[in-house]
Scaffold this motif. Sequence first.
Motif, mmCIF file in Angstrom:
data_model
loop_
_atom_site.group_PDB
_atom_site.id
_atom_site.type_symbol
_atom_site.label_atom_id
_atom_site.label_comp_id
_atom_site.label_asym_id
_atom_site.label_seq_id
_atom_site.Cartn_x
_atom_site.Cartn_y
_atom_site.Cartn_z
ATOM 1 N N THR A 324 0.860 -1.169 0.000
ATOM 2 C CA THR A 324 0.000 0.000 0.000
ATOM 3 C C THR A 324 0.900 1.223 0.000
ATOM 4 O O THR A 324 2.088 1.128 0.332
ATOM 5 C CB THR A 324 -0.945 0.012 1.218
ATOM 6 O OG1 THR A 324 -1.892 1.067 1.067
ATOM 7 C CG2 THR A 324 -0.175 0.213 2.524
ATOM 8 N N ARG A 352 3.285 3.576 9.473
ATOM 9 C CA ARG A 352 3.234 2.118 9.320
ATOM 10 C C ARG A 352 2.151 1.492 10.197
ATOM 11 O O ARG A 352 1.652 0.405 9.880
ATOM 12 C CB ARG A 352 4.589 1.497 9.667
ATOM 13 C CG ARG A 352 5.681 1.746 8.633
ATOM 14 C CD ARG A 352 6.908 0.909 8.944
ATOM 15 N NE ARG A 352 8.007 1.197 8.048
ATOM 16 C CZ ARG A 352 8.149 0.710 6.814
ATOM 17 N NH1 ARG A 352 7.217 -0.100 6.338
ATOM 18 N NH2 ARG A 352 9.192 1.028 6.073
ATOM 19 N N VAL A 357 -3.864 1.116 7.128
ATOM 20 C CA VAL A 357 -2.979 0.201 6.407
ATOM 21 C C VAL A 357 -3.652 -1.154 6.219
ATOM 22 O O VAL A 357 -3.643 -1.722 5.120
ATOM 23 C CB VAL A 357 -1.631 0.050 7.145
ATOM 24 C CG1 VAL A 357 -0.808 -1.084 6.541
ATOM 25 C CG2 VAL A 357 -0.848 1.358 7.090
ATOM 26 N N SER A 360 -6.297 -1.281 3.462
ATOM 27 C CA SER A 360 -5.882 -0.800 2.150
ATOM 28 C C SER A 360 -6.634 -1.450 0.991
ATOM 29 O O SER A 360 -7.043 -0.749 0.048
ATOM 30 C CB SER A 360 -4.372 -0.994 1.976
ATOM 31 O OG SER A 360 -3.664 -0.194 2.880
#
Length: 474
Positions: A324, A352, A357, A360
């Motif tokens: 991502t 991170r 995340v 994604s």
Amino acid sequence: MIRMSAVRHRYMTQTDYMSWRMEQDPILRSTIVAVALLDRSPDWTRFVDMMSRGTQHIPIFRRKVVTDPMSPAPPRWVNDPDFDLSWHLRRFTVPALGGWAAVLDFARTVGMTAFDKDRPLWEFTVLSGLETGRAALVMKVHHSLTDGVGGMQIAREIVDFTREGTTRAEPAATAQPQEVESWPLTGGLAWYRDTATKFARRASTAVTRHGAELARHPGETLRNTATVLGSISRFTRPVVTTLSPVMTKRSTRRRFAVLDVPVEALGRAASLGGGSINDAFLASVLRGMARYHRRHGVDIHELRLTLPISLRTAEDSLGGNRITLARFGLPTDIGDPAELIRSVHATVDVWRNEPAVALSPTIAGALNLLPASTLGNMLKHVDFVASNVVGSPVPLFIAGSEVLRYYAFSPTLGSAFNVTLMSYTSQCCVGIDADTDAVPDLDVLTACLADGFREVLALCPDAHDVAATHVWTN
């Protein structure tokens, strides 16, 4: 254990589809080029045999992408009934006195050339005739075929670990090609039905869990929900202008350059600064960019980068794009390299660990409902891309030749340049892929980046190691 995909066909993931759609604008092509410097020309018969076995072992290398104009589903991978290994493998001799510059010029030319999308999306070329009998292997793959981490996994499954060769298990029998005509419109509708069903199940489970948590801990649950929504907003917010007042133009023209930096020295500098090699790498680039902008009469305080974040797990099969993209700003006005490393580490760690995340693929699916130009315009206002790939700590061999250096030139994704660090044995091999309209003076940019690395390496007590940093440009 890395699983080998035995599926005869599959649809593109939403993240791959997003990259595929962006290529409606050629500036946003997702082509990866890697160059391996070899100590001698590989034995051609062994090389062909190695790649034949490799494509059987990793079936995606024998698959092409098929798009159904009448289907609402993403493109799918199908076995190519006309697969011809000889079309994907080429060999040439560089001109006399052409040397490394000729290799980089060839590599950047193939990087600018669009794929034949009626064939599997990769090409490997051996270039012989370099100084002292050396050669180079130029590898071109589409990003949807693999990412940097996956590429190294694939390499370890194909190449040798000794000059004499490495014994490999015989590849499993591959499925027979699936005829394109056997996938009617109903196949695409079935994909959407299955996708919607899976999403509904996940949503139902999440709602039930959320409702239970809300009943038990209403305040905390609402805060967590707000955190996730805020994270998604940060990941998807529009970017409408570059932070750099210098690197503003964009084109389809590219030039390549490389740097060599000692792994051990960069690792010690990172440790002294309280960060990782990736943090020291980014700090080096930022110090170099501060120098580059001063060369152009501008002092800058921050630049925006795109940082690929790997989503790959041990359960994922070989191939495919499992990353991502996070877009955020980092400071360029911190003069102390150790302080800059600490600042970079703190910011990167936050990104991170953003809740978005893990979401994604879902976010990519939502973005794929928008016009392709929407995301493309956002990426064109990012200043640069930086990627760090963990390579091989031991020497690799290709059909009797030893790999001396291994550089990756990842796509600019609409930014001014992409700088990719790949560790290989004792060196960090740094590849720079620059848009020539944004960076018309690649030699100046490369020299500034080299000085940025020297500033960071100077954190080491034995700073004479910086002499090992050197530059090759085309």
